[in-house]
Write a protein that holds these residues in place. Structure first.
Motif, PDB file in Angstrom:
ATOM      1  N   VAL A 183       0.849  -1.286   0.022  1.00 20.82           N
ATOM      2  CA  VAL A 183      -0.016  -0.160  -0.129  1.00 20.82           C
ATOM      3  C   VAL A 183       0.798   1.341   0.121  1.00 20.82           C
ATOM      4  CG1 VAL A 183      -0.347   0.158   2.389  1.00 20.82           C
ATOM      5  CG2 VAL A 183      -1.889   0.906   1.244  1.00 20.82           C
ATOM      6  N   ASN A 184       1.983   1.268   0.426  1.00 19.89           N
ATOM      7  CA  ASN A 184       2.728   2.033   0.425  1.00 19.89           C
ATOM      8  C   ASN A 184       3.254   2.811  -0.861  1.00 19.89           C
ATOM      9  OD1 ASN A 184       3.306   2.169   3.235  1.00 19.89           O
ATOM     10  ND2 ASN A 184       4.815   0.779   3.110  1.00 19.89           N
ATOM     11  N   ASP A 185       3.174   1.900  -2.153  1.00 18.20           N
ATOM     12  CA  ASP A 185       3.398   2.465  -3.317  1.00 18.20           C
ATOM     13  C   ASP A 185       2.401   3.326  -3.906  1.00 18.20           C
ATOM     14  OD1 ASP A 185       5.622   0.902  -3.527  1.00 18.20           O
ATOM     15  OD2 ASP A 185       4.492  -0.946  -4.031  1.00 18.20           O
ATOM     16  N   LEU A 186       1.440   3.690  -3.150  1.00 15.24           N
ATOM     17  CA  LEU A 186       0.173   4.565  -3.403  1.00 15.24           C
ATOM     18  C   LEU A 186       0.387   5.875  -2.804  1.00 15.24           C
ATOM     19  CD1 LEU A 186      -2.991   2.429  -2.573  1.00 15.24           C
ATOM     20  CD2 LEU A 186      -1.840   2.869  -4.903  1.00 15.24           C
ATOM     21  N   ALA A 187       1.470   5.993  -2.085  1.00 13.82           N
ATOM     22  CA  ALA A 187       1.986   7.259  -1.725  1.00 13.82           C
ATOM     23  C   ALA A 187       2.132   8.340  -2.900  1.00 13.82           C
ATOM     24  CB  ALA A 187       3.122   7.070  -0.535  1.00 13.82           C
ATOM     25  N   GLY A 188       1.380   9.482  -2.709  1.00 13.95           N
ATOM     26  CA  GLY A 188       1.728  10.655  -3.620  1.00 13.95           C
ATOM     27  C   GLY A 188       0.856  10.352  -4.945  1.00 13.95           C
ATOM     28  N   LYS A 189       0.259   9.419  -4.953  1.00 12.58           N
ATOM     29  CA  LYS A 189      -0.479   8.945  -6.180  1.00 12.58           C
ATOM     30  C   LYS A 189      -2.044   9.531  -6.388  1.00 12.58           C
ATOM     31  CE  LYS A 189       2.318   5.851  -8.292  1.00 12.58           C
ATOM     32  NZ  LYS A 189       3.602   6.191  -7.797  1.00 12.58           N
ATOM     33  N   ASN A 190      -2.546   9.630  -7.298  1.00 14.78           N
ATOM     34  CA  ASN A 190      -3.628  10.051  -7.547  1.00 14.78           C
ATOM     35  C   ASN A 190      -4.815   8.862  -7.672  1.00 14.78           C
ATOM     36  OD1 ASN A 190      -6.178  11.387  -8.202  1.00 14.78           O
ATOM     37  ND2 ASN A 190      -5.297  12.724 -10.098  1.00 14.78           N
ATOM     38  N   ILE A 191      -5.892   8.934  -6.742  1.00 16.21           N
ATOM     39  CA  ILE A 191      -6.523   7.866  -6.766  1.00 16.21           C
ATOM     40  C   ILE A 191      -8.133   8.382  -7.216  1.00 16.21           C
ATOM     41  CG2 ILE A 191      -7.329   5.618  -5.805  1.00 16.21           C
ATOM     42  CD1 ILE A 191      -5.105   5.946  -3.802  1.00 16.21           C
ATOM     43  N   ALA A 192      -8.675   7.527  -8.299  1.00 15.99           N
ATOM     44  CA  ALA A 192     -10.235   8.059  -8.615  1.00 15.99           C
ATOM     45  C   ALA A 192     -11.075   7.210  -8.055  1.00 15.99           C
ATOM     46  CB  ALA A 192     -10.342   7.888 -10.049  1.00 15.99           C
ATOM     47  N   THR A 193     -12.191   7.546  -7.344  1.00 16.13           N
ATOM     48  CA  THR A 193     -13.202   7.000  -6.789  1.00 16.13           C
ATOM     49  C   THR A 193     -14.621   7.604  -6.788  1.00 16.13           C
ATOM     50  OG1 THR A 193     -13.377   5.503  -4.767  1.00 16.13           O
ATOM     51  CG2 THR A 193     -12.525   7.691  -4.257  1.00 16.13           C
ATOM     52  N   SER A 194     -15.566   6.613  -6.448  1.00 16.88           N
ATOM     53  CA  SER A 194     -16.926   7.293  -5.905  1.00 16.88           C
ATOM     54  C   SER A 194     -17.182   7.204  -4.474  1.00 16.88           C
ATOM     55  CB  SER A 194     -18.030   6.646  -6.668  1.00 16.88           C
ATOM     56  OG  SER A 194     -17.870   6.573  -8.070  1.00 16.88           O
ATOM     57  N   TYR A 195     -16.056   6.565  -3.678  1.00 16.59           N
ATOM     58  CA  TYR A 195     -16.311   6.242  -2.306  1.00 16.59           C
ATOM     59  C   TYR A 195     -15.077   7.022  -1.625  1.00 16.59           C
ATOM     60  CZ  TYR A 195     -19.639   3.236  -4.300  1.00 16.59           C
ATOM     61  OH  TYR A 195     -20.860   2.589  -5.003  1.00 16.59           O
ATOM     62  N   PRO A 196     -15.029   8.421  -1.661  1.00 19.74           N
ATOM     63  CA  PRO A 196     -13.937   9.099  -0.931  1.00 19.74           C
ATOM     64  C   PRO A 196     -13.821   8.828   0.615  1.00 19.74           C
ATOM     65  CG  PRO A 196     -15.511  10.537  -1.336  1.00 19.74           C
ATOM     66  CD  PRO A 196     -16.217   9.435  -2.037  1.00 19.74           C
ATOM     67  N   ASN A 197     -14.887   8.662   1.109  1.00 19.77           N
ATOM     68  CA  ASN A 197     -14.750   8.537   2.570  1.00 19.77           C
ATOM     69  C   ASN A 197     -14.149   7.031   3.089  1.00 19.77           C
ATOM     70  OD1 ASN A 197     -15.849  11.179   3.150  1.00 19.77           O
ATOM     71  ND2 ASN A 197     -17.733  10.324   2.978  1.00 19.77           N
ATOM     72  N   SER A 198     -14.536   6.067   2.202  1.00 16.63           N
ATOM     73  CA  SER A 198     -13.926   4.766   2.506  1.00 16.63           C
ATOM     74  C   SER A 198     -12.505   4.762   2.335  1.00 16.63           C
ATOM     75  CB  SER A 198     -14.894   3.722   1.673  1.00 16.63           C
ATOM     76  OG  SER A 198     -16.279   3.948   1.863  1.00 16.63           O
ATOM     77  N   LEU A 199     -12.024   5.324   1.154  1.00 18.57           N
ATOM     78  CA  LEU A 199     -10.667   5.548   0.714  1.00 18.57           C
ATOM     79  C   LEU A 199      -9.746   6.393   1.648  1.00 18.57           C
ATOM     80  CD1 LEU A 199      -8.634   4.878  -1.316  1.00 18.57           C
ATOM     81  CD2 LEU A 199      -9.352   6.801  -2.771  1.00 18.57           C
ATOM     82  N   LYS A 200     -10.513   7.233   2.065  1.00 20.20           N
ATOM     83  CA  LYS A 200      -9.612   8.137   3.066  1.00 20.20           C
ATOM     84  C   LYS A 200      -9.508   7.277   4.488  1.00 20.20           C
ATOM     85  CE  LYS A 200     -11.379  12.360   2.437  1.00 20.20           C
ATOM     86  NZ  LYS A 200     -12.434  13.303   2.950  1.00 20.20           N
ATOM     87  N   LYS A 201     -10.499   6.604   4.871  1.00 16.60           N
ATOM     88  CA  LYS A 201     -10.277   5.750   6.163  1.00 16.60           C
ATOM     89  C   LYS A 201      -9.218   4.861   5.825  1.00 16.60           C
ATOM     90  CE  LYS A 201     -15.229   5.476   7.016  1.00 16.60           C
ATOM     91  NZ  LYS A 201     -16.426   4.633   7.563  1.00 16.60           N
TER      92      LYS A 201
END
Ligand code: AMP
Length: 283
Positions: A105-123
């Motif tokens: 999951v550390n490979d996602l640092a600084g990346k731009n992630i598209a979603t319709s579920y921003p709160n779930s992703l944020k958590k």
């Protein structure tokens, strides 16, 4: 009169209507109305947008509703989860392009992630201690990386086909979801009673899902051995056959358990095996 909200159009609609039908509740919506009264149960069915349902129930506009667990996780509404309904199974996952080197999951640092579920992703990202940019888009999320709009996506997956056709691989599972029946926290006593009747019916339908009634014949000396393969609800019923020395065993068996035990049953001497679907089961 209990007000039930179900999805107006989309993945949850048909299964929700089918479940009501299996519960013996008749609704006639041939004219595609947004509000229909059941003919034979104190229930009014409202057809609403899936994403509006938790909010309407929280505010008391509607008493109960069918929605996805994923939406409860996303919106955290103040509602009660009454029952898992066993359909619309999916998972909320993070996926990245096939060609991306991905170890954790550390490979996602600084990346731009598209979603319709921003709160779930944020958590999820904050519990993993990863900081990334979240772009909220309302649909067709999987094409965002291909269009250069995002590096990764966070979306609902069931078969994984959409990810596959868009050149994406699933790398993180955020949550598993299925359809649930939810209720307002403030039902009046009459509506509580109606909800109890409804959940009793739904449970009887769900208990019977994937269960079969099994009948087979066997020599009397094999009854014990075969009974041990068929635990059923309590123990099998044993009925004598007209032919001396033979009996018929009746029990309940799950679909998967049946295929796992078929060879053992036959080796133990079972013959004339019949498998019949069960429509309702009251435990
Ligand atoms: P929709 O019909 O796309 O508005 O989706 C309604 C609900 O169906 C979602 O909130 C999920 O709970 C559920 N669902 C089940 N499988 C999927 C899937 N593959 N993609 C999206 N939603 C799904």
């Amino acid at each position: 009169m209990l007000k039930l909200a179900i999805q107006k159009s989309g993945r949850l609609k048909d299964d929700s209507i089918a479940l009501l039908k299996e519960c013996g509740i008749k609704i006639d919506n041939r004219r595609n109305q947004l509000k229909v009264r059941a003919n034979n149960f104190p229930l009014e069915v409202l057809f609403l947008r899936n994403s509006d349902i938790p909010g309407f129930i929280e505010n008391g506009n509607v008493d109960i509703g069918v929605t996805g667990e994923n939406l409860l996780y996303e919106k955290s509404p103040d509602v009660l989860e009454v029952l898992k309904l066993g359909f619309a199974s999916c998972r909320l996952s993070i996926a990245v392009p096939n060609l991306m080197d991905y170890a954790s999951v550390n490979d996602l640092a600084g990346k731009n992630i598209a979603t319709s579920y921003p709160n779930s992703l944020k958590k999820y990202l904050s519990s993993a201690g990863v900081s990334a940019q979240i772009s909220e888009i309302s649909g067709s999320v999987e094409i965002a990386p291909g269009m250069g709009l995002a590096d990764a996506v966070c979306d609902l997956v069931s078969s994984g086909n959409t990810l596959f056709t868009n050149g994406l691989k699933e790398v993180e599972l955020i949550l598993k979801s299925q359809a649930v029946l939810i209720s307002s926290t403030e039902l009046n006593p009459d509506n509580k009673e109606i909800l109890e009747q409804l959940t009793f019916r739904i449970n009887s339908v769900l208990n019977a899902k994937n269960k079969n009634y099994i009948l087979l014949n066997c020599p009397n000396e094999k009854i014990e051995e075969i009974s041990n393969l068929l635990p059923g609800m309590r123990s099998p019923s044993v009925l004598p056959l007209q032919q001396t020395g033979w009996s018929s065993l009746h029990s309940v068996i799950e679909e998967t358990q049946f295929w796992e035990s078929i060879n053992q049953l036959r080796n133990a001497g079972a013959e004339g095996i019949l498998i019949i679907p069960i429509k309702k089961m009251i435990l």
